[in-house]
Design a protein around this motif. Sequence first.
Motif, PDB file in Angstrom:
ATOM      1  N   ARG A 195      12.079 -34.452  38.065  1.00  0.00           N
ATOM      2  CA  ARG A 195      13.450 -34.303  38.553  1.00  0.00           C
ATOM      3  C   ARG A 195      13.954 -35.545  39.261  1.00  0.00           C
ATOM      4  NH1 ARG A 195      13.265 -28.974  41.939  1.00  0.00           N
ATOM      5  NH2 ARG A 195      11.147 -29.706  42.188  1.00  0.00           N
ATOM      6  N   ASN A 196      13.052 -36.222  40.004  1.00  0.00           N
ATOM      7  CA  ASN A 196      13.454 -37.422  40.751  1.00  0.00           C
ATOM      8  C   ASN A 196      12.213 -38.240  41.086  1.00  0.00           C
ATOM      9  OD1 ASN A 196      12.250 -36.164  43.057  1.00  0.00           O
ATOM     10  ND2 ASN A 196      14.152 -35.035  43.371  1.00  0.00           N
ATOM     11  N   GLY A 197      12.446 -39.370  41.740  1.00  0.00           N
ATOM     12  CA  GLY A 197      11.355 -40.264  42.099  1.00  0.00           C
ATOM     13  C   GLY A 197      10.378 -39.650  43.078  1.00  0.00           C
ATOM     14  N   ALA A 198      10.876 -38.833  44.001  1.00  0.00           N
ATOM     15  CA  ALA A 198       9.998 -38.204  44.990  1.00  0.00           C
ATOM     16  C   ALA A 198       8.984 -37.291  44.309  1.00  0.00           C
ATOM     17  CB  ALA A 198      10.824 -37.426  46.007  1.00  0.00           C
ATOM     18  N   GLU A 199       9.441 -36.507  43.365  1.00  0.00           N
ATOM     19  CA  GLU A 199       8.544 -35.602  42.649  1.00  0.00           C
ATOM     20  C   GLU A 199       7.494 -36.391  41.865  1.00  0.00           C
ATOM     21  OE1 GLU A 199       9.377 -32.957  38.941  1.00  0.00           O
ATOM     22  OE2 GLU A 199      10.109 -31.876  40.711  1.00  0.00           O
ATOM     23  N   PHE A 200       7.909 -37.473  41.239  1.00  0.00           N
ATOM     24  CA  PHE A 200       6.990 -38.333  40.482  1.00  0.00           C
ATOM     25  C   PHE A 200       5.975 -38.981  41.422  1.00  0.00           C
ATOM     26  CE2 PHE A 200       6.601 -42.437  37.822  1.00  0.00           C
ATOM     27  CZ  PHE A 200       5.530 -41.936  37.100  1.00  0.00           C
ATOM     28  N   PHE A 201       6.443 -39.471  42.575  1.00  0.00           N
ATOM     29  CA  PHE A 201       5.572 -40.122  43.544  1.00  0.00           C
ATOM     30  C   PHE A 201       4.515 -39.144  44.054  1.00  0.00           C
ATOM     31  CE2 PHE A 201       4.468 -42.162  47.599  1.00  0.00           C
ATOM     32  CZ  PHE A 201       4.266 -43.464  47.170  1.00  0.00           C
ATOM     33  N   ILE A 202       4.908 -37.924  44.307  1.00  0.00           N
ATOM     34  CA  ILE A 202       3.966 -36.900  44.768  1.00  0.00           C
ATOM     35  C   ILE A 202       2.958 -36.575  43.658  1.00  0.00           C
ATOM     36  CG2 ILE A 202       3.778 -34.470  45.437  1.00  0.00           C
ATOM     37  CD1 ILE A 202       6.473 -34.933  46.956  1.00  0.00           C
ATOM     38  N   ALA A 203       3.422 -36.516  42.416  1.00  0.00           N
ATOM     39  CA  ALA A 203       2.526 -36.256  41.288  1.00  0.00           C
ATOM     40  C   ALA A 203       1.496 -37.373  41.131  1.00  0.00           C
ATOM     41  CB  ALA A 203       3.327 -36.093  40.002  1.00  0.00           C
ATOM     42  N   LEU A 204       1.851 -38.579  41.553  1.00  0.00           N
ATOM     43  CA  LEU A 204       0.931 -39.716  41.475  1.00  0.00           C
ATOM     44  C   LEU A 204      -0.054 -39.749  42.636  1.00  0.00           C
ATOM     45  CD1 LEU A 204       3.468 -42.470  40.375  1.00  0.00           C
ATOM     46  CD2 LEU A 204       1.701 -41.413  38.977  1.00  0.00           C
ATOM     47  N   GLY A 205       0.098 -38.830  43.588  1.00  0.00           N
ATOM     48  CA  GLY A 205      -0.838 -38.755  44.699  1.00  0.00           C
ATOM     49  C   GLY A 205      -0.274 -39.200  46.034  1.00  0.00           C
ATOM     50  N   GLY A 206       0.993 -39.561  46.072  1.00  0.00           N
ATOM     51  CA  GLY A 206       1.620 -39.971  47.318  1.00  0.00           C
ATOM     52  C   GLY A 206       2.161 -38.775  48.094  1.00  0.00           C
ATOM     53  N   THR A 207       2.747 -39.062  49.230  1.00  0.00           N
ATOM     54  CA  THR A 207       3.346 -38.003  50.037  1.00  0.00           C
ATOM     55  C   THR A 207       4.850 -38.215  50.130  1.00  0.00           C
ATOM     56  OG1 THR A 207       3.121 -39.197  52.126  1.00  0.00           O
ATOM     57  CG2 THR A 207       1.243 -37.828  51.439  1.00  0.00           C
ATOM     58  N   ILE A 208       5.567 -37.169  50.453  1.00  0.00           N
ATOM     59  CA  ILE A 208       7.014 -37.279  50.588  1.00  0.00           C
ATOM     60  C   ILE A 208       7.366 -38.213  51.745  1.00  0.00           C
ATOM     61  CG2 ILE A 208       7.315 -35.229  52.030  1.00  0.00           C
ATOM     62  CD1 ILE A 208       9.702 -36.395  49.271  1.00  0.00           C
ATOM     63  N   CYS A 209       6.568 -38.179  52.812  1.00  0.00           N
ATOM     64  CA  CYS A 209       6.804 -39.042  53.970  1.00  0.00           C
ATOM     65  C   CYS A 209       6.675 -40.521  53.590  1.00  0.00           C
ATOM     66  CB  CYS A 209       5.824 -38.690  55.088  1.00  0.00           C
ATOM     67  SG  CYS A 209       6.093 -39.606  56.593  1.00  0.00           S
ATOM     68  N   SER A 210       5.633 -40.854  52.842  1.00  0.00           N
ATOM     69  CA  SER A 210       5.466 -42.252  52.433  1.00  0.00           C
ATOM     70  C   SER A 210       6.569 -42.673  51.470  1.00  0.00           C
ATOM     71  CB  SER A 210       4.084 -42.482  51.828  1.00  0.00           C
ATOM     72  OG  SER A 210       3.869 -41.659  50.715  1.00  0.00           O
ATOM     73  N   TYR A 211       6.999 -41.777  50.596  1.00  0.00           N
ATOM     74  CA  TYR A 211       8.088 -42.110  49.675  1.00  0.00           C
ATOM     75  C   TYR A 211       9.383 -42.366  50.438  1.00  0.00           C
ATOM     76  CZ  TYR A 211      11.322 -41.986  45.768  1.00  0.00           C
ATOM     77  OH  TYR A 211      12.298 -42.298  44.858  1.00  0.00           O
ATOM     78  N   GLN A 212       9.656 -41.567  51.469  1.00  0.00           N
ATOM     79  CA  GLN A 212      10.858 -41.775  52.279  1.00  0.00           C
ATOM     80  C   GLN A 212      10.803 -43.138  52.977  1.00  0.00           C
ATOM     81  OE1 GLN A 212      13.543 -40.005  52.187  1.00  0.00           O
ATOM     82  NE2 GLN A 212      12.662 -38.434  50.874  1.00  0.00           N
ATOM     83  N   CYS A 213       9.640 -43.521  53.471  1.00  0.00           N
ATOM     84  CA  CYS A 213       9.481 -44.833  54.110  1.00  0.00           C
ATOM     85  C   CYS A 213       9.722 -45.955  53.100  1.00  0.00           C
ATOM     86  CB  CYS A 213       8.092 -44.967  54.715  1.00  0.00           C
ATOM     87  SG  CYS A 213       7.822 -43.946  56.164  1.00  0.00           S
ATOM     88  N   ILE A 214       9.193 -45.788  51.909  1.00  0.00           N
ATOM     89  CA  ILE A 214       9.378 -46.795  50.863  1.00  0.00           C
ATOM     90  C   ILE A 214      10.851 -46.904  50.489  1.00  0.00           C
ATOM     91  CG2 ILE A 214       8.893 -47.277  48.428  1.00  0.00           C
ATOM     92  CD1 ILE A 214       6.048 -46.132  48.988  1.00  0.00           C
ATOM     93  N   LYS A 215      11.528 -45.765  50.409  1.00  0.00           N
ATOM     94  CA  LYS A 215      12.968 -45.781  50.098  1.00  0.00           C
ATOM     95  C   LYS A 215      13.766 -46.531  51.168  1.00  0.00           C
ATOM     96  CE  LYS A 215      15.255 -42.284  48.732  1.00  0.00           C
ATOM     97  NZ  LYS A 215      15.801 -40.929  48.541  1.00  0.00           N
ATOM     98  N   ARG A 216      13.301 -46.480  52.413  1.00  0.00           N
ATOM     99  CA  ARG A 216      13.995 -47.170  53.500  1.00  0.00           C
ATOM    100  C   ARG A 216      13.672 -48.659  53.542  1.00  0.00           C
ATOM    101  NH1 ARG A 216      12.827 -42.263  56.303  1.00  0.00           N
ATOM    102  NH2 ARG A 216      10.954 -43.197  57.199  1.00  0.00           N
ATOM    103  N   GLY A 217      12.800 -49.126  52.656  1.00  0.00           N
ATOM    104  CA  GLY A 217      12.521 -50.552  52.581  1.00  0.00           C
ATOM    105  C   GLY A 217      11.135 -50.984  52.992  1.00  0.00           C
ATOM    106  N   CYS A 218      10.266 -50.049  53.353  1.00  0.00           N
ATOM    107  CA  CYS A 218       8.896 -50.419  53.696  1.00  0.00           C
ATOM    108  C   CYS A 218       8.176 -50.939  52.456  1.00  0.00           C
ATOM    109  CB  CYS A 218       8.135 -49.230  54.266  1.00  0.00           C
ATOM    110  SG  CYS A 218       8.713 -48.720  55.889  1.00  0.00           S
ATOM    111  N   ARG A 219       7.229 -51.771  52.680  1.00  0.00           N
ATOM    112  CA  ARG A 219       6.471 -52.343  51.567  1.00  0.00           C
ATOM    113  C   ARG A 219       5.487 -51.334  50.991  1.00  0.00           C
ATOM    114  NH1 ARG A 219       5.993 -58.495  52.047  1.00  0.00           N
ATOM    115  NH2 ARG A 219       7.886 -58.918  53.227  1.00  0.00           N
ATOM    116  N   VAL A 220       5.101 -51.595  49.762  1.00  0.00           N
ATOM    117  CA  VAL A 220       4.160 -50.751  49.039  1.00  0.00           C
ATOM    118  C   VAL A 220       2.796 -51.434  49.094  1.00  0.00           C
ATOM    119  CG1 VAL A 220       3.644 -49.712  46.803  1.00  0.00           C
ATOM    120  CG2 VAL A 220       6.003 -50.003  47.512  1.00  0.00           C
ATOM    121  N   GLY A 221       1.756 -50.668  49.364  1.00  0.00           N
ATOM    122  CA  GLY A 221       0.407 -51.220  49.452  1.00  0.00           C
ATOM    123  C   GLY A 221      -0.201 -51.513  48.087  1.00  0.00           C
ATOM    124  N   TYR A 222      -1.254 -52.308  48.113  1.00  0.00           N
ATOM    125  CA  TYR A 222      -1.932 -52.696  46.878  1.00  0.00           C
ATOM    126  C   TYR A 222      -2.473 -51.484  46.120  1.00  0.00           C
ATOM    127  CZ  TYR A 222      -1.703 -57.654  47.925  1.00  0.00           C
ATOM    128  OH  TYR A 222      -1.250 -58.923  48.153  1.00  0.00           O
TER     129      TYR A 222
END
Length: 86
Positions: free
Chosen positions: A18-45
């Motif tokens: 449905r959206n990037g958040a759902e995809f990010f969670i399916a990849l093993g991430g969390t909604i909190c980390s996705y929100q931080c990334i959307k706000r401009g935080c860097r992505v880890g290796y």
Amino acid sequence: MKLKVREFNTLAKRKKYRNGAEFFIALGGTICSYQCIKRGCRVGYETVRMLYNTVGEEELLKIIDLEEESLNGFKRKYIQVGKHLY
């Protein structure tokens, strides 16, 4: 490295999410980390490695801004077996 949110959302919809958040969670991430990334935080290796293994090199370059890092420099940090990084 930063996630290109608009391109990531487009990829998520192509992958039938449905959206990037759902995809990010399916990849093993969390909604909190996705929100931080959307706000401009860097992505880890490790997140970028996970994306590389999931979507491939070509798609990765569309959704990640490597900034000062080169793709080959990024890949040298891992062991490549076939098309996957470990």
